[in-house]
Scaffold this motif. Structure first.
Motif, PDB file in Angstrom:
ATOM      1  N   GLU A   1       0.806  -1.224   0.000  1.00  0.00           N
ATOM      2  CA  GLU A   1       0.000   0.000   0.000  1.00  0.00           C
ATOM      3  C   GLU A   1       0.839   1.274   0.000  1.00  0.00           C
ATOM      4  N   THR A   2       1.952   1.248   0.676  1.00  0.00           N
ATOM      5  CA  THR A   2       2.786   2.445   0.797  1.00  0.00           C
ATOM      6  C   THR A   2       3.948   2.457  -0.194  1.00  0.00           C
ATOM      7  N   ASN A   3       3.948   1.529  -1.154  1.00  0.00           N
ATOM      8  CA  ASN A   3       5.068   1.372  -2.095  1.00  0.00           C
ATOM      9  C   ASN A   3       6.383   1.156  -1.358  1.00  0.00           C
ATOM     10  N   LYS A   4       6.279   0.424  -0.248  1.00  0.00           N
ATOM     11  CA  LYS A   4       7.434   0.148   0.606  1.00  0.00           C
ATOM     12  C   LYS A   4       7.350  -1.313   1.031  1.00  0.00           C
ATOM     13  N   ALA A   5       8.485  -2.023   0.952  1.00  0.00           N
ATOM     14  CA  ALA A   5       8.517  -3.432   1.350  1.00  0.00           C
ATOM     15  C   ALA A   5       9.808  -3.746   2.077  1.00  0.00           C
ATOM     16  N   ARG A   6       9.743  -4.753   2.912  1.00  0.00           N
ATOM     17  CA  ARG A   6      10.950  -5.222   3.590  1.00  0.00           C
ATOM     18  C   ARG A   6      11.830  -5.945   2.574  1.00  0.00           C
ATOM     19  N   LEU A   7      13.124  -5.783   2.724  1.00  0.00           N
ATOM     20  CA  LEU A   7      14.067  -6.443   1.833  1.00  0.00           C
ATOM     21  C   LEU A   7      13.868  -7.957   1.870  1.00  0.00           C
ATOM     22  N   ARG A   8      13.578  -8.513   3.033  1.00  0.00           N
ATOM     23  CA  ARG A   8      13.379  -9.966   3.139  1.00  0.00           C
ATOM     24  C   ARG A   8      12.143 -10.427   2.353  1.00  0.00           C
ATOM     25  N   ASP A   9      11.111  -9.565   2.258  1.00  0.00           N
ATOM     26  CA  ASP A   9       9.929  -9.920   1.473  1.00  0.00           C
ATOM     27  C   ASP A   9      10.235  -9.877  -0.023  1.00  0.00           C
ATOM     28  N   ILE A  10      11.060  -8.924  -0.422  1.00  0.00           N
ATOM     29  CA  ILE A  10      11.486  -8.856  -1.824  1.00  0.00           C
ATOM     30  C   ILE A  10      12.279 -10.114  -2.163  1.00  0.00           C
ATOM     31  N   THR A  11      13.211 -10.480  -1.293  1.00  0.00           N
ATOM     32  CA  THR A  11      14.040 -11.668  -1.508  1.00  0.00           C
ATOM     33  C   THR A  11      13.173 -12.917  -1.612  1.00  0.00           C
ATOM     34  N   ALA A  12      12.145 -13.029  -0.782  1.00  0.00           N
ATOM     35  CA  ALA A  12      11.272 -14.204  -0.795  1.00  0.00           C
ATOM     36  C   ALA A  12      10.530 -14.349  -2.124  1.00  0.00           C
ATOM     37  N   ASN A  13      10.302 -13.245  -2.823  1.00  0.00           N
ATOM     38  CA  ASN A  13       9.567 -13.281  -4.091  1.00  0.00           C
ATOM     39  C   ASN A  13      10.468 -13.477  -5.301  1.00  0.00           C
ATOM     40  N   MET A  14      11.766 -13.489  -5.083  1.00  0.00           N
ATOM     41  CA  MET A  14      12.687 -13.575  -6.217  1.00  0.00           C
ATOM     42  C   MET A  14      13.374 -14.929  -6.245  1.00  0.00           C
ATOM     43  N   LEU A  15      13.912 -15.266  -7.390  1.00  0.00           N
ATOM     44  CA  LEU A  15      14.561 -16.557  -7.559  1.00  0.00           C
ATOM     45  C   LEU A  15      16.079 -16.439  -7.529  1.00  0.00           C
TER      46      LEU A  15
ATOM     47  N   PRO B   1      22.067 -12.202  -1.018  1.00  0.00           N
ATOM     48  CA  PRO B   1      23.133 -11.239  -1.345  1.00  0.00           C
ATOM     49  C   PRO B   1      22.959 -10.627  -2.735  1.00  0.00           C
ATOM     50  N   SER B   2      22.477 -11.412  -3.684  1.00  0.00           N
ATOM     51  CA  SER B   2      22.250 -10.883  -5.037  1.00  0.00           C
ATOM     52  C   SER B   2      21.132  -9.845  -5.040  1.00  0.00           C
ATOM     53  N   VAL B   3      20.080 -10.105  -4.270  1.00  0.00           N
ATOM     54  CA  VAL B   3      18.979  -9.135  -4.171  1.00  0.00           C
ATOM     55  C   VAL B   3      19.492  -7.852  -3.529  1.00  0.00           C
ATOM     56  N   SER B   4      20.294  -7.966  -2.489  1.00  0.00           N
ATOM     57  CA  SER B   4      20.839  -6.777  -1.823  1.00  0.00           C
ATOM     58  C   SER B   4      21.671  -5.940  -2.780  1.00  0.00           C
ATOM     59  N   ARG B   5      22.518  -6.591  -3.564  1.00  0.00           N
ATOM     60  CA  ARG B   5      23.341  -5.856  -4.540  1.00  0.00           C
ATOM     61  C   ARG B   5      22.457  -5.210  -5.607  1.00  0.00           C
ATOM     62  N   LEU B   6      21.438  -5.935  -6.070  1.00  0.00           N
ATOM     63  CA  LEU B   6      20.516  -5.401  -7.067  1.00  0.00           C
ATOM     64  C   LEU B   6      19.808  -4.158  -6.528  1.00  0.00           C
ATOM     65  N   VAL B   7      19.312  -4.235  -5.300  1.00  0.00           N
ATOM     66  CA  VAL B   7      18.628  -3.091  -4.687  1.00  0.00           C
ATOM     67  C   VAL B   7      19.599  -1.921  -4.540  1.00  0.00           C
ATOM     68  N   ASP B   8      20.838  -2.187  -4.144  1.00  0.00           N
ATOM     69  CA  ASP B   8      21.827  -1.108  -4.019  1.00  0.00           C
ATOM     70  C   ASP B   8      22.061  -0.426  -5.371  1.00  0.00           C
ATOM     71  N   ARG B   9      22.109  -1.193  -6.455  1.00  0.00           N
ATOM     72  CA  ARG B   9      22.255  -0.596  -7.795  1.00  0.00           C
ATOM     73  C   ARG B   9      21.024   0.237  -8.143  1.00  0.00           C
ATOM     74  N   MET B  10      19.843  -0.248  -7.753  1.00  0.00           N
ATOM     75  CA  MET B  10      18.615   0.504  -8.016  1.00  0.00           C
ATOM     76  C   MET B  10      18.580   1.799  -7.212  1.00  0.00           C
ATOM     77  N   VAL B  11      19.124   1.778  -5.996  1.00  0.00           N
ATOM     78  CA  VAL B  11      19.226   2.993  -5.183  1.00  0.00           C
ATOM     79  C   VAL B  11      20.110   3.999  -5.911  1.00  0.00           C
ATOM     80  N   SER B  12      21.246   3.548  -6.426  1.00  0.00           N
ATOM     81  CA  SER B  12      22.167   4.470  -7.104  1.00  0.00           C
ATOM     82  C   SER B  12      21.569   5.031  -8.395  1.00  0.00           C
ATOM     83  N   ARG B  13      20.605   4.330  -8.972  1.00  0.00           N
ATOM     84  CA  ARG B  13      19.937   4.816 -10.187  1.00  0.00           C
ATOM     85  C   ARG B  13      18.702   5.657  -9.875  1.00  0.00           C
ATOM     86  N   GLY B  14      18.364   5.798  -8.595  1.00  0.00           N
ATOM     87  CA  GLY B  14      17.227   6.629  -8.206  1.00  0.00           C
ATOM     88  C   GLY B  14      15.878   5.953  -8.352  1.00  0.00           C
ATOM     89  N   LEU B  15      15.860   4.623  -8.455  1.00  0.00           N
ATOM     90  CA  LEU B  15      14.592   3.904  -8.629  1.00  0.00           C
ATOM     91  C   LEU B  15      13.925   3.560  -7.302  1.00  0.00           C
TER      92      LEU B  15
END
Length: 143
Positions: free
Chosen positions: A49-63, A67-81
């Protein structure tokens, strides 16, 4: 007792169908500013609802691994997404929030991607789609 040959044949058919459908719709991401993995992160975040999610919930939805999800999110942070900050309820966790730019890019691609999925799945009737969702959900449930 399940017939082993039938189970293997069904599994192979499911696997091949998933691969072919995935291959068909993955072209939606070619030449776009979002990769499929980034899209999946934003899909999980925007479903909240708030366009906000826990990193662990994002990881649970990905294959991919945590650590790969964390690095991906860090790259998305640097791109302003997305932005990332500590989880106030879990000192070890992080919260990920979609930025206005991330929401805009996601919504544009989600519209086109949704059309591609609907076109590819149009070979099934509405009743078959309901049955497919039921069956795949049943397969995903833990024992």
């Amino acid at each position: 007792m399940t017939d082993r040959r039938r189970a293997v044949a069904a599994w192979e058919s499911l696997f091949r169908a998933q691969y072919e459908v995935f291959d068909d719709i993955s072209s939606d991401f070619e030449g776009d500013e979002l990769s499929q993995a980034e899209y999946d992160v934003l899909l999980t975040v925007t479903r909240c609802e708030t366009n906000k999610a826990r990193l662990r919930d994002i990881t649970a939805n990905m294959l991919i691994s945590q650590p790969s999800v964390s690095r991906l999110v860090d790259r998305m942070v640097s791109r302003g997404l997305v932005t990332k900050c500590g989880d106030p309820e879990d000192g070890r966790g992080s919260m990920v929030t979609a930025t206005p730019q991330g929401l805009s890019v996601f919504r544009r691609l989600a519209s086109a991607h949704g059309r591609s999925i609907a076109e590819r799945m149009a070979v099934l009737s509405d009743d078959e789609l309901v049955q497919l969702e039921h069956l795949t959900t049943k397969l995903r449930r833990p024992r």
